[in-house]
Design a protein around this motif. Structure first.
Motif, PDB file in Angstrom:
ATOM      1  N   TYR A 151       0.829  -1.197   0.000  1.00 28.35           N
ATOM      2  CA  TYR A 151       0.000   0.000   0.000  1.00 28.35           C
ATOM      3  C   TYR A 151       0.869   1.254   0.000  1.00 28.35           C
ATOM      4  N   GLU A 153      -0.986   4.376  -0.512  1.00 29.38           N
ATOM      5  CA  GLU A 153      -1.955   5.315   0.045  1.00 29.38           C
ATOM      6  C   GLU A 153      -3.286   4.602   0.227  1.00 29.38           C
ATOM      7  N   LEU A 155      -6.994   4.994   0.330  1.00 26.20           N
ATOM      8  CA  LEU A 155      -7.970   5.985  -0.106  1.00 26.20           C
ATOM      9  C   LEU A 155      -9.280   5.880   0.663  1.00 26.20           C
ATOM     10  N   ARG A 246      -8.786   6.836  -9.333  1.00 23.77           N
ATOM     11  CA  ARG A 246      -8.844   7.414  -7.995  1.00 23.77           C
ATOM     12  C   ARG A 246     -10.189   8.122  -7.772  1.00 23.77           C
ATOM     13  N   VAL A 259      -7.156   1.213  -2.127  1.00 29.55           N
ATOM     14  CA  VAL A 259      -5.781   1.662  -1.896  1.00 29.55           C
ATOM     15  C   VAL A 259      -5.088   1.880  -3.230  1.00 29.55           C
ATOM     16  N   ARG A 260      -4.127   2.780  -3.211  1.00 31.37           N
ATOM     17  CA  ARG A 260      -3.152   2.926  -4.289  1.00 31.37           C
ATOM     18  C   ARG A 260      -1.951   2.120  -3.860  1.00 31.37           C
TER      19      ARG A 260
END
Length: 319
Positions: A151, A153, A155, A246, A259-260
């Motif tokens: 991971y 980021e 989100l 996103r 997640v990014r």
């Protein structure tokens, strides 16, 4: 003379099974947004009577697998490496799942569909801790391979706070967190009795923890999925700009985790709904987004571990 029909704003009670499923799904979403929302506020939000909301809440939390708990922000307890792993198993899944459940760093373990039928999420202080866990899993009998995404980021997610500020916690804060990790809807009176403060002071401390991003109190639905909660995991690979993906995952009402990441996938998301007829269009919409080159999916059959409370002990030891 025609009879007079009186209109009323009285709340309605769902009649059929489908309506009830939709109501329960809406109730869970409301508790995911605010786990400490009062029955009164939930009744207004959902357009139902307080008694009915209380009844459905009781059924969902007593045998329905629903829990409302506090989750600690991973960064607050020193977990800076978060990963999603999919495991290919040659043979029955359950024995390997039991082994992964025992790993203290594994906070989520699920048996799923697809060629890699075991999914787990783990959290680590650094990359060396991660490698130790992956090496252990790869050595388990019948494990053929492990695909990992790290991971970058988060989100959307149960443990995601809306913002973080610097905060110094004391023993009373830790005691409150420990109780809320077991039951996030514990009354302020009961919390106050635990820490020997007034209910108003206790309320202020809990709100301070939430506002600082230390904890988030929300609903999680554990165990086997029922007709009122179907969950599908999605791994997205991109060959273009990430912005459209996103934006989609942030706005979609059916995505409760996203997640990014880097590794096996560029994005990972979990779609949840009472009906596959709602999830399939959402997945098709994702496939059509600019920049999406591939989309992999798996259905969650059974969540066998969901443990976000284990890290509090490490914090207390540091104190």
């Amino acid at each position: 003379m025609q009879p007079i029909t009186r209109r009323t704003n009285a709340p309605r009670t769902p009649q059929g099974a489908a309506d009830l499923d939709e109501f329960d799904a809406a109730l869970i979403r409301a508790l995911q947004a605010d786990g400490r929302a009062s029955i009164h506020d939930l009744a207004i939000q959902l357009g139902a009577s307080r008694d009915f909301v209380a009844q459905r809440m009781h059924l969902l939390t007593h045998g329905g697998g629903l829990r409302v708990v506090a989750a600690l922000d991973p960064g607050f307890v020193g977990h800076h490496v978060l990963v999603h792993a999919k495991v290919e198993v040659d043979g029955p899944i359950a024995p390997i799942a039991e082994e992964v459940i025992q790993l203290p760093d594994a906070v989520f373990v699920s048996m799923t569909s697809g060629p890699l039928p075991l999914v787990f999420e783990s959290r680590h202080g650094d990359g060396h801790e991660l490698l130790d866990v992956l090496d252990h899993v790869r050595r388990l009998p019948t494990v053929r391979r492990v695909l990992v995404s790290t991971y970058v980021e988060v989100l959307k997610g149960f443990f995601v706070s809306h913002g973080q500020t610097d905060i110094v916690l004391d023993r009373i804060d830790y005691e409150l967190i420990a109780v809320l990790q077991q039951d996030g809807r514990t009354s302020y009176r009961a919390l106050a009795d635990t820490v020997h403060l007034s209910p108003s002071s206790t309320r202020a401390r809990v709100q301070r923890l939430i506002d600082a991003g230390v904890i988030r109190i929300a609903a999680i639905k554990s165990g086997s999925f029922s007709r009122n909660r179907l969950a599908i995991g999605v791994g997205i690979t991109i060959d273009g700009p990430p912005d459209p993906i996103r934006e989609f995952v942030m706005e979609s009402p059916y995505i409760d985790f996203a997640v990014r990441c880097h590794g096996s996938y560029d994005f990972i998301a979990t779609l949840v709904s009472a009906s596959s007829s709602q999830l399939l269009p959402a997945m098709d919409a994702m496939r059509g987004l600019p920049g999406v080159s591939a989309l992999d999916s798996w259905t969650h059959y059974d969540i066998v571990k969901e443990d976000y409370a284990r890290t509090l002990g490490r914090v207390l030891v540091r104190e």
